[in-house]
Design an enzyme around this catalytic site. Structure first.
Site, PDB file in Angstrom:
ATOM      1  CG  ASP A   1     -39.141   6.838 -14.806  1.00 25.31           C
ATOM      2  OD1 ASP A   1     -40.168   7.309 -14.819  1.00 25.31           O
ATOM      3  OD2 ASP A   1     -39.093   5.408 -14.292  1.00 25.31           O
TER       4      ASP A   1
ATOM      5  CE1 TYR B   1     -27.329  -1.731 -12.278  1.00 19.93           C
ATOM      6  CE2 TYR B   1     -25.750  -1.610 -10.872  1.00 19.93           C
ATOM      7  CZ  TYR B   1     -26.498  -2.229 -11.976  1.00 19.93           C
ATOM      8  OH  TYR B   1     -25.619  -3.119 -12.766  1.00 19.93           O
TER       9      TYR B   1
ATOM     10  CE  LYS C   1     -31.926  -4.140 -15.156  1.00 21.37           C
ATOM     11  NZ  LYS C   1     -30.889  -3.716 -14.046  1.00 21.37           N
TER      12      LYS C   1
END
Ligand code: F6R
Ligand code: MG
Ligand code: MG
Length: 367
Positions: free
Chosen positions: A11, A230, A233
């Site tokens: 991404d 984080y 995902k």
């Protein structure tokens, strides 16, 4: 001919939030590989799934080859430049390291690779998922390679009845690759006991016990293990060889009709059902639902046919309706219980601050 299939995805920026890459960004990555891949790769194909761009390449250089990985890394860097210029959201998000060091493992992009002697006709499937984690493939792969209820070939086709070897990785271990090898049919319960836990135990590869040939490869990248926090995902990719010595295409696709619940969706912090979608589909409802696309190819002397879009069929409209219903039902659950991921898998630290601040205000009543 011994060929390698490498799929590397990242991404590196998207339109309107986490929806899809811009046309200019997608074309930049594609053009970069077309221009700089000649002499290095035999063929390539690019697609997007939600906000992720995947580059599928065929070559003869083997797995973890630094030149192949650098080609994909540099294509993503070129794309990131465009993403920044266009002001796309999350430009360069998955490129977690500044300098390239041999291969993209541990640098952010997801990678799945297989090296094998090309059969005279070599069909294979390329899966890409968005808004979810590598363990999303655990159940479908188990059903395909280990369950005769899903895969009649395990009973009917002598090459398949000998079973498969599963290599499973403990992705919570960060000091190295902690793996275990288990065999079907004798280790079925052990395999199920591990694959139950999608956050922690992830199929890395599956090999035929009959021929020793690789059957499937899944990316095991966990971004939070690399970044230490984080950052989104992992959005895993996978490759599966099909037919004859391997499960039939339909046996590999059938488990996706379940729309099973996986980790992901909004802010990467929920349980949502996995929706099979057409190649190059955007994200939508509740930053999801988590999605998977599948392109089927034949490869011959390293050259790909055009892809067949496996989930572009009226059958899957029915499945998508079911998954939409399951999504809405789970969302009616709000933040309560199984709707959200366990504490350790939440993508944000905000809840830790909330709980810490209240922790100080708790009192223990005197008896
Ligand atoms: C995965 C994905 C999500 C987001 C995450 C962070 O493709 O898009 O996991 O990365 O929700 O979102 P922001 O940056 O808005 O906090
Ligand atoms: Mg994203
Ligand atoms: Mg994504």
């Amino acid at each position: 001919m011994k060929i390698t299939l490498s799929v590397i995805k990242a991404d590196i920026g998207s339109i309107g939030g986490h929806i899809k890459p811009s046309g200019r960004l997608f074309k930049t990555v594609q053009d970069y590989i077309a221009t700089n891949g000649s002499g290095l790769i035999k063929d390539f194909y690019t697609s997007y799934t939600g906000d992720d761009i995947a580059i599928l390449m065929s070559h003869t250089r083997g797995k973890l080859d630094s030149k192949i990985h650098k080609l994909a890394w540099d294509a993503f860097l070129a794309g990131t430049d465009v993403a920044r210029k266009q002001g796309l959201y999350g430009a360069g998000q998955d490129l977690l390291k500044d300098t390239f060091s041999g291969n993209v493992r541990g640098m952010g992009p997801a990678v799945a690779e297989m090296q094998f002697n090309e059969r005279p006709n070599e069909p294979f499937l390329f899966f890409a998922a968005d808004k979810t984690e590598p363990g999303a493939y655990n159940l479908p792969m188990y059903l395909t390679f280990a369950d005769p209820m899903n895969t009649p070939g395990l009973l009917l086709q002598p090459n398949l009845t000998k079973g498969f070897k599963f290599t499973i990785m403990d992705v919570s271990y960060t000091k190295g690759d902690r793996v275990i090898e288990l065999k079907t049919p004798e280790d079925l319960y052990n395999i199920a006991a591990l694959l139950r836990d999608n956050d922690r135990y992830v199929i890395e590869s599956i090999t035929s016990r009959d021929s020793g040939e690789p059957a499937a490869a899944v990316s095991t990248t966990r971004l939070h293990n690399i970044a230490g926090k984080y950052t989104g995902k992992d959005d895993p990719v996978a490759l599966v060889r099909v037919q004859h010595d391997f499960p039939a295409t339909g046996e590999v696709l059938a488990p996706y009709a379940r729309g099973h619940f996986v980790g992901g969706g909004m802010r990467g912090s929920h349980h949502m059902p996995l929706m099979p979608l057409k190649i190059n589909s955007p994200t939508s409802y509740f930053d999801g639902p988590p999605m998977v696309s599948c392109a089927a190819f034949c490869v011959h002397n390293g050259k790909f046919t055009e892809p067949a879009d496996c989930f572009d069929h009226p059958f899957w409209d029915h499945v998508r309706d079911k998954v939409a219903r399951k999504s809405i039902e789970m969302r009616e659950q709000g933040f309560s219980g199984p709707a959200m991921l366990p504490f350790t898998e939440l993508e944000y630290g905000g809840i830790v601050k909330i709980l810490d601040s209240m922790n100080k205000k708790f009192t223990v009543r005197k008896k």
